[in-house]
Design a protein around this motif. Structure first.
Motif, PDB file in Angstrom:
ATOM      1  N   LYS A 103       0.805  -1.227   0.000  1.00  0.00           N
ATOM      2  CA  LYS A 103       0.000   0.000   0.000  1.00  0.00           C
ATOM      3  C   LYS A 103       0.833   1.269   0.000  1.00  0.00           C
ATOM      4  O   LYS A 103       0.402   2.290  -0.514  1.00  0.00           O
ATOM      5  CB  LYS A 103      -0.930   0.006   1.206  1.00  0.00           C
ATOM      6  N   ASN A 104       2.006   1.249   0.584  1.00  0.00           N
ATOM      7  CA  ASN A 104       2.781   2.472   0.765  1.00  0.00           C
ATOM      8  C   ASN A 104       4.019   2.549  -0.129  1.00  0.00           C
ATOM      9  O   ASN A 104       4.948   3.274   0.174  1.00  0.00           O
ATOM     10  CB  ASN A 104       3.203   2.605   2.232  1.00  0.00           C
ATOM     11  N   VAL A 105       4.036   1.805  -1.222  1.00  0.00           N
ATOM     12  CA  VAL A 105       5.198   1.803  -2.099  1.00  0.00           C
ATOM     13  C   VAL A 105       5.250   3.121  -2.870  1.00  0.00           C
ATOM     14  O   VAL A 105       4.236   3.625  -3.329  1.00  0.00           O
ATOM     15  CB  VAL A 105       5.147   0.613  -3.073  1.00  0.00           C
ATOM     16  N   ILE A 106       6.449   3.670  -2.973  1.00  0.00           N
ATOM     17  CA  ILE A 106       6.657   4.942  -3.671  1.00  0.00           C
ATOM     18  C   ILE A 106       7.741   4.739  -4.718  1.00  0.00           C
ATOM     19  O   ILE A 106       8.799   4.184  -4.429  1.00  0.00           O
ATOM     20  CB  ILE A 106       7.090   6.043  -2.687  1.00  0.00           C
ATOM     21  N   LEU A 107       7.467   5.194  -5.927  1.00  0.00           N
ATOM     22  CA  LEU A 107       8.463   5.205  -6.986  1.00  0.00           C
ATOM     23  C   LEU A 107       8.947   6.643  -7.110  1.00  0.00           C
ATOM     24  O   LEU A 107       8.172   7.548  -7.422  1.00  0.00           O
ATOM     25  CB  LEU A 107       7.854   4.726  -8.298  1.00  0.00           C
ATOM     26  N   ASP A 108      10.214   6.873  -6.819  1.00  0.00           N
ATOM     27  CA  ASP A 108      10.813   8.207  -6.820  1.00  0.00           C
ATOM     28  C   ASP A 108      11.843   8.272  -7.944  1.00  0.00           C
ATOM     29  O   ASP A 108      12.891   7.647  -7.867  1.00  0.00           O
ATOM     30  CB  ASP A 108      11.464   8.465  -5.456  1.00  0.00           C
ATOM     31  N   ILE A 109      11.515   9.023  -8.991  1.00  0.00           N
ATOM     32  CA  ILE A 109      12.376   9.113 -10.170  1.00  0.00           C
ATOM     33  C   ILE A 109      12.957  10.514 -10.247  1.00  0.00           C
ATOM     34  O   ILE A 109      12.216  11.502 -10.242  1.00  0.00           O
ATOM     35  CB  ILE A 109      11.578   8.834 -11.461  1.00  0.00           C
ATOM     36  N   LYS A 110      14.277  10.596 -10.324  1.00  0.00           N
ATOM     37  CA  LYS A 110      14.964  11.877 -10.487  1.00  0.00           C
ATOM     38  C   LYS A 110      15.685  11.852 -11.827  1.00  0.00           C
ATOM     39  O   LYS A 110      16.567  11.039 -12.037  1.00  0.00           O
ATOM     40  CB  LYS A 110      15.937  12.115  -9.339  1.00  0.00           C
ATOM     41  N   LEU A 111      15.249  12.745 -12.736  1.00  0.00           N
ATOM     42  CA  LEU A 111      15.847  12.810 -14.064  1.00  0.00           C
ATOM     43  C   LEU A 111      16.627  14.100 -14.227  1.00  0.00           C
ATOM     44  O   LEU A 111      16.222  15.149 -13.723  1.00  0.00           O
ATOM     45  CB  LEU A 111      14.763  12.754 -15.144  1.00  0.00           C
ATOM     46  N   LYS A 112      17.716  14.003 -14.970  1.00  0.00           N
ATOM     47  CA  LYS A 112      18.531  15.178 -15.268  1.00  0.00           C
ATOM     48  C   LYS A 112      18.962  15.089 -16.728  1.00  0.00           C
ATOM     49  O   LYS A 112      19.360  14.023 -17.193  1.00  0.00           O
ATOM     50  CB  LYS A 112      19.748  15.246 -14.369  1.00  0.00           C
ATOM     51  N   SER A 113      18.845  16.220 -17.434  1.00  0.00           N
ATOM     52  CA  SER A 113      19.244  16.246 -18.842  1.00  0.00           C
ATOM     53  C   SER A 113      19.729  17.647 -19.205  1.00  0.00           C
ATOM     54  O   SER A 113      19.363  18.640 -18.564  1.00  0.00           O
ATOM     55  CB  SER A 113      18.061  15.870 -19.741  1.00  0.00           C
ATOM     56  N   TYR A 114      20.518  17.685 -20.238  1.00  0.00           N
ATOM     57  CA  TYR A 114      20.999  18.954 -20.791  1.00  0.00           C
ATOM     58  C   TYR A 114      20.468  19.129 -22.215  1.00  0.00           C
ATOM     59  O   TYR A 114      20.953  19.964 -22.966  1.00  0.00           O
ATOM     60  CB  TYR A 114      22.536  18.982 -20.779  1.00  0.00           C
ATOM     61  N   ALA A 115      19.447  18.355 -22.575  1.00  0.00           N
ATOM     62  CA  ALA A 115      18.890  18.360 -23.926  1.00  0.00           C
ATOM     63  C   ALA A 115      18.132  19.652 -24.210  1.00  0.00           C
ATOM     64  O   ALA A 115      17.623  20.320 -23.299  1.00  0.00           O
ATOM     65  CB  ALA A 115      17.951  17.174 -24.106  1.00  0.00           C
ATOM     66  N   LEU A 116      18.040  19.965 -25.486  1.00  0.00           N
ATOM     67  CA  LEU A 116      17.228  21.099 -25.913  1.00  0.00           C
ATOM     68  C   LEU A 116      15.757  20.709 -25.862  1.00  0.00           C
ATOM     69  O   LEU A 116      15.410  19.525 -25.953  1.00  0.00           O
ATOM     70  CB  LEU A 116      17.605  21.519 -27.336  1.00  0.00           C
ATOM     71  N   ILE A 137      15.529  26.333 -30.357  1.00  0.00           N
ATOM     72  CA  ILE A 137      16.422  26.261 -31.506  1.00  0.00           C
ATOM     73  C   ILE A 137      17.869  26.087 -31.052  1.00  0.00           C
ATOM     74  O   ILE A 137      18.620  25.290 -31.612  1.00  0.00           O
ATOM     75  CB  ILE A 137      16.265  27.518 -32.384  1.00  0.00           C
ATOM     76  N   LYS A 138      18.256  26.842 -30.020  1.00  0.00           N
ATOM     77  CA  LYS A 138      19.611  26.695 -29.482  1.00  0.00           C
ATOM     78  C   LYS A 138      19.624  27.167 -28.036  1.00  0.00           C
ATOM     79  O   LYS A 138      18.685  27.785 -27.552  1.00  0.00           O
ATOM     80  CB  LYS A 138      20.630  27.473 -30.320  1.00  0.00           C
ATOM     81  N   GLY A 139      20.717  26.867 -27.347  1.00  0.00           N
ATOM     82  CA  GLY A 139      20.863  27.272 -25.956  1.00  0.00           C
ATOM     83  C   GLY A 139      21.622  26.223 -25.169  1.00  0.00           C
ATOM     84  O   GLY A 139      21.977  25.169 -25.679  1.00  0.00           O
ATOM     85  N   SER A 140      21.857  26.547 -23.928  1.00  0.00           N
ATOM     86  CA  SER A 140      22.524  25.638 -23.016  1.00  0.00           C
ATOM     87  C   SER A 140      21.570  25.384 -21.857  1.00  0.00           C
ATOM     88  O   SER A 140      21.219  26.309 -21.121  1.00  0.00           O
ATOM     89  CB  SER A 140      23.829  26.280 -22.522  1.00  0.00           C
ATOM     90  N   ASN A 141      21.138  24.129 -21.695  1.00  0.00           N
ATOM     91  CA  ASN A 141      20.087  23.791 -20.738  1.00  0.00           C
ATOM     92  C   ASN A 141      20.580  22.938 -19.578  1.00  0.00           C
ATOM     93  O   ASN A 141      21.516  22.162 -19.718  1.00  0.00           O
ATOM     94  CB  ASN A 141      18.983  22.982 -21.422  1.00  0.00           C
TER      95      ASN A 141
END
Length: 183
Positions: A103-116, A137-141
């Protein structure tokens, strides 16, 4: 030897190995990871060149290396060179908390990206009902997102920080020194 491993998230928050080779003893095993860990009396597994499905309606995730650790009733997944939809998600990780509780299960997802913020990334965000009316179109993320998923609820918190960016909004191109979006 691990050729490929498919991990599937279901509403019961269980990870299953299916459809491919997981070989400790020369036999194909189709047991949940937690059972394999307990049977082998180990608390860490390392898989190379894996493909897995978190959500059937999203493209599969691929990783050069998957590290699985079982500790204090939780399963932790860390990745090396994780990609989804050809987007690098390095430094992302997953925790399945309270795995012994139905009943108390938690899925904790941490994502990191530098994609446009282009089609591949925008499609992933749309799946979670995050519709950004822009195309970058362009940039640094630097994009970070935290998904907390329980059997009854999904919460998403995220930040998109971009510098020297050029975006397209409703057929208008805009150049910005900084762009910050909170989700």
């Amino acid at each position: 030897v691990v050729d490929k491993i498919y991990l599937k998230y279901d509403k019961g928050l269980v990870l299953n190995i299916a459809k491919n080779k997981f070989d400790f003893t020369g036999q194909i095993v189709f047991d949940p990871i937690i059972k394999i860990i307990k049977n082998k009396k180990i608390n860490k597994l390392v898989f190379k060149d894996i493909t897995f499905v978190f959500e059937p309606n999203l493209p599969p995730l691929k990783a050069k290396t998957l590290f699985v650790e079982y500790k204090n009733g939780n399963i932790y997944l860390d990745f090396e060179k994780l990609t989804c939809n050809n987007i690098l998600l390095d430094k992302s990780n997953v925790a399945i908390l309270n795995i012994k509780s139905n009943k108390n299960v938690i899925l904790d997802i941490k994502l990191k990206s530098y994609a446009l913020l282009q089609k591949n990334m925008l499609d992933i965000l749309k799946f979670y009902k995050i519709n950004l009316p822009i195309y970058q179109i362009k940039g640094s993320n630097e994009i970070t997102a935290n998904f907390i998923i329980t059997p009854n609820d999904t919460k998403i918190v995220g930040n998109i920080n971009s510098v020297n960016t050029q975006i397209k909004i409703l057929n208008n191109v805009v150049t910005l020194d900084k762009l910050n979006v909170k989700i």
